[in-house]
Design an enzyme around this catalytic site. Structure first.
Site, PDB file in Angstrom:
ATOM      1  N   LYS A  21      81.831  18.044 -19.645  1.00  0.00           N
ATOM      2  CA  LYS A  21      82.658  18.286 -18.472  1.00  0.00           C
ATOM      3  C   LYS A  21      83.763  17.831 -18.456  1.00  0.00           C
ATOM      4  O   LYS A  21      84.487  17.630 -19.514  1.00  0.00           O
ATOM      5  CB  LYS A  21      81.541  17.443 -17.464  1.00  0.00           C
ATOM      6  CG  LYS A  21      80.393  18.255 -17.027  1.00  0.00           C
ATOM      7  CD  LYS A  21      80.542  19.380 -16.283  1.00  0.00           C
ATOM      8  CE  LYS A  21      79.397  19.934 -15.559  1.00  0.00           C
ATOM      9  NZ  LYS A  21      79.589  21.170 -14.755  1.00  0.00           N
ATOM     10  N   ARG A  29      88.029  21.080 -22.887  1.00  0.00           N
ATOM     11  CA  ARG A  29      86.784  21.679 -22.559  1.00  0.00           C
ATOM     12  C   ARG A  29      86.576  23.130 -23.361  1.00  0.00           C
ATOM     13  O   ARG A  29      87.563  23.779 -23.555  1.00  0.00           O
ATOM     14  CB  ARG A  29      86.708  21.983 -21.031  1.00  0.00           C
ATOM     15  CG  ARG A  29      86.644  20.445 -20.360  1.00  0.00           C
ATOM     16  CD  ARG A  29      86.826  20.405 -19.035  1.00  0.00           C
ATOM     17  NE  ARG A  29      85.229  20.920 -18.571  1.00  0.00           N
ATOM     18  CZ  ARG A  29      85.233  21.301 -17.167  1.00  0.00           C
ATOM     19  NH1 ARG A  29      85.909  20.942 -16.186  1.00  0.00           N
ATOM     20  NH2 ARG A  29      83.778  21.621 -16.950  1.00  0.00           N
ATOM     21  N   ASP A  59      76.520  17.910 -11.398  1.00  0.00           N
ATOM     22  CA  ASP A  59      77.595  17.510 -11.222  1.00  0.00           C
ATOM     23  C   ASP A  59      77.370  16.169 -10.421  1.00  0.00           C
ATOM     24  O   ASP A  59      78.227  15.305 -10.081  1.00  0.00           O
ATOM     25  CB  ASP A  59      78.382  18.278 -10.180  1.00  0.00           C
ATOM     26  CG  ASP A  59      79.276  19.139 -10.959  1.00  0.00           C
ATOM     27  OD1 ASP A  59      79.599  19.205 -12.165  1.00  0.00           O
ATOM     28  OD2 ASP A  59      79.781  20.358 -10.398  1.00  0.00           O
ATOM     29  N   ARG A  74      80.209  12.731 -19.597  1.00  0.00           N
ATOM     30  CA  ARG A  74      79.857  11.743 -18.604  1.00  0.00           C
ATOM     31  C   ARG A  74      78.708  10.953 -18.861  1.00  0.00           C
ATOM     32  O   ARG A  74      78.647   9.921 -18.253  1.00  0.00           O
ATOM     33  CB  ARG A  74      79.732  12.713 -17.445  1.00  0.00           C
ATOM     34  CG  ARG A  74      80.713  13.368 -16.730  1.00  0.00           C
ATOM     35  CD  ARG A  74      80.433  14.219 -15.486  1.00  0.00           C
ATOM     36  NE  ARG A  74      81.669  14.738 -14.772  1.00  0.00           N
ATOM     37  CZ  ARG A  74      81.955  15.701 -14.082  1.00  0.00           C
ATOM     38  NH1 ARG A  74      80.934  16.349 -13.741  1.00  0.00           N
ATOM     39  NH2 ARG A  74      82.982  15.843 -13.508  1.00  0.00           N
ATOM     40  N   GLY A 121      87.933  23.776 -14.701  1.00  0.00           N
ATOM     41  CA  GLY A 121      87.244  24.410 -15.403  1.00  0.00           C
ATOM     42  C   GLY A 121      86.833  25.772 -14.784  1.00  0.00           C
ATOM     43  O   GLY A 121      86.562  26.832 -15.220  1.00  0.00           O
ATOM     44  N   SER A 169      82.632  24.960  -5.253  1.00  0.00           N
ATOM     45  CA  SER A 169      82.229  26.627  -5.725  1.00  0.00           C
ATOM     46  C   SER A 169      82.565  27.567  -4.929  1.00  0.00           C
ATOM     47  O   SER A 169      83.029  28.556  -5.356  1.00  0.00           O
ATOM     48  CB  SER A 169      81.003  26.481  -5.991  1.00  0.00           C
ATOM     49  OG  SER A 169      80.648  25.159  -6.927  1.00  0.00           O
ATOM     50  N   ARG A 213      85.686  30.957  -4.802  1.00  0.00           N
ATOM     51  CA  ARG A 213      84.886  32.248  -4.957  1.00  0.00           C
ATOM     52  C   ARG A 213      85.326  33.158  -3.777  1.00  0.00           C
ATOM     53  O   ARG A 213      85.666  34.320  -3.899  1.00  0.00           O
ATOM     54  CB  ARG A 213      83.165  32.344  -5.035  1.00  0.00           C
ATOM     55  CG  ARG A 213      82.883  31.976  -6.543  1.00  0.00           C
ATOM     56  CD  ARG A 213      81.321  31.491  -6.319  1.00  0.00           C
ATOM     57  NE  ARG A 213      80.812  31.252  -7.634  1.00  0.00           N
ATOM     58  CZ  ARG A 213      81.159  30.159  -8.276  1.00  0.00           C
ATOM     59  NH1 ARG A 213      81.764  29.059  -7.894  1.00  0.00           N
ATOM     60  NH2 ARG A 213      80.539  30.048  -9.551  1.00  0.00           N
TER      61      ARG A 213
END
Length: 431
Positions: A339, A115, A312, A343, A87, A15, A19
């Site tokens: 996801k 998705r 996650d 899942r 995603g 993540s 960014r």
């Protein structure tokens, strides 16, 4: 394989890696990043930003520089942006494009193309962006940003850091103040890092909700970013060390942001021996070294309020629950159905095939543990991973505590988030 021992480091947080590249691309000047995760998802982000004018260079493993174009400076890409399986790349980059006067096409692999993107399309459309999406609001899609975009106040209907971040990124180049109201807190890497890059962003608490404001037409300043180890990647080694007898493993430099560290708390509640050592802050993010020792886990009812901070990590938690003493109950996990795969169904089927006692409900799983006895494993029929990296890695961990081993149909998707997973697992079990 033997117990997990010694000291390891997992790759950089996915993540934060996404960014760091994006915000560096919007700063004026040169941002340096160390510890960047070099999985397929993050590389898809880098390629897309290059296609829109940013200069992004790799110097050595994990060491990258980004020369940004400034907020408002993104260029129209000449070809479609291929997001692969990511995603996060897709939803956040849609936010970036939304307040630039450019048109971009987004494509992805079969898994990503299934998705839902409607949750991002809806707020960005309110800001003035126009979309041509596939039926059901999925990829491939074409979008044209609005210049100037319209600032909005938006209450998140689902707990999603990606939707929140997309709106905040669109707000960077939107005159006025864009506001996101978050009834349930989600990971806050965007807020922390945007402030670090100099955005005028502030957070208030109102009636128990987080209210995030960002002032548009921002000027971002380049930064030196150190990416902490990814807690979602560390999760597989934490659970493996708890389950495999004789294990005593230290995982260095793991990000321990409150909005991400739910799994550690849940495993400790289940009786897991996890010690946080050398707690510190790196680049605005809390970090610690984790010492994990083999433990007899017990089943619990997992509070659904903690779900966003470990969304996650549920696949590998289900593996831990399968070996625990007693019953583990989870609910409030509808988000897991959209996801990389569904899942809940995928893990229920995989664990059942491996010999676990699993009941699937509408919004969770109920798992009756083996009280530490090994799972039977798979014979003849491999586990179906549905091209989902976390299913593949979770079942690899389950294989360590099974009598016959567990075969998975495809390990290639692991490279999307954790290219060195198998090598690191081998290293820690042979230390």
């Amino acid at each position: 394989m033997g117990p997990l021992t010694g000291t390891i480091r997992v790759p950089g947080d996915k993540s934060i890696s996404h960014r760091a590249l994006m915000f560096g691309a919007l700063a004026v000047g040169r941002t340096t990043i160390s510890g960047l995760l070099e999985g397929h998802d993050v590389l898809a982000t880098a390629d897309a930003l290059r296609a829109m004018g940013a200069k992004i260079e790799r110097h050595s493993e994990g060491e990258w520089t980004v020369s940004g174009v400034g907020v408002g400076g993104l260029l129209q890409p000449k070809t479609a942006l291929d997001m692969g399986n990511s995603g996060t790349s897709t939803r956040l980059l849609m936010g970036l494009v939304a307040s630039h006067g450019i048109t971009a096409a987004f494509t992805g692999d079969a898994s990503l193309s299934g998705r839902p993107m409607g949750r991002v399309i809806e707020p960005l459309s309110r800001m003035g962006t126009s979309f041509e999406a596939s039926p059901g609001g999925t990829l491939p899609l074409m979008m044209t940003g609005s210049l100037p975009a319209v600032p909005i106040t938006y209450r998140l209907p689902v707990a999603s850091a990606q939707v929140k971040s997309a709106i905040l990124l669109a707000g960077l180049n939107t005159p006025g103040i864009t506001t996101v109201i978050e009834p349930v807190p989600t990971r806050d890497h965007s807020e922390r890092m945007l402030k670090g890059f100099g955005a005028d962003l502030w957070v208030e608490e109102t009636d128990g909700e987080r209210v995030i404001h960002i002032r548009g037409e921002a000027d971002l300043s380049p930064q030196n970013i150190t990416v902490p180890g990814d807690p979602s990647s560390a999760a597989f080694f934490i659970v493996a060390a708890l389950l495999v007898e004789g294990s005593d493993l230290t995982i260095e430099n793991v990000g321990m942001n409150d909005t991400r560290a739910g799994l550690v708390s849940v495993l400790q509640l289940m009786g897991g021996n996890i010690e946080l050592l050398n707690e510190r802050e790196v680049g605005g993010e809390p970090v610690a070294d984790l010492r994990v020792r083999h433990s007899q886990l017990r089943g619990i009812e997992v509070d659904s309020a903690i779900a966003p901070s470990m969304i996650d990590e549920f696949p590998v938690l289900f593996v831990a629950a399968a070996l625990a003493k007693g019953t583990t109950i989870t609910n409030g996990l509808e988000e897991l159905r959209v996801k990389e795969s569904d899942r809940l169904t995928a893990m229920a089927q995989a664990l059942t095939l491996a010999g676990a006692n699993v009941t699937e409900t509408e919004d969770g799983l109920i798992i009756q543990g083996t009280n530490g006895k090994p799972l039977a494993g798979t014979t003849g029929e491999p586990v179906t991973t549905h091209l989902d990296h976390r299913i593949a890695m979770s079942m690899a961990v389950a294989g360590l505590v099974s009598s016959a081993g567990i075969e998975v149909d495809d390990t290639r998707p692991i490279a999307t988030s954790f290219p060195i997973f198998e090598a690191l697992l081998e290293q820690s079990t042979n230390a």
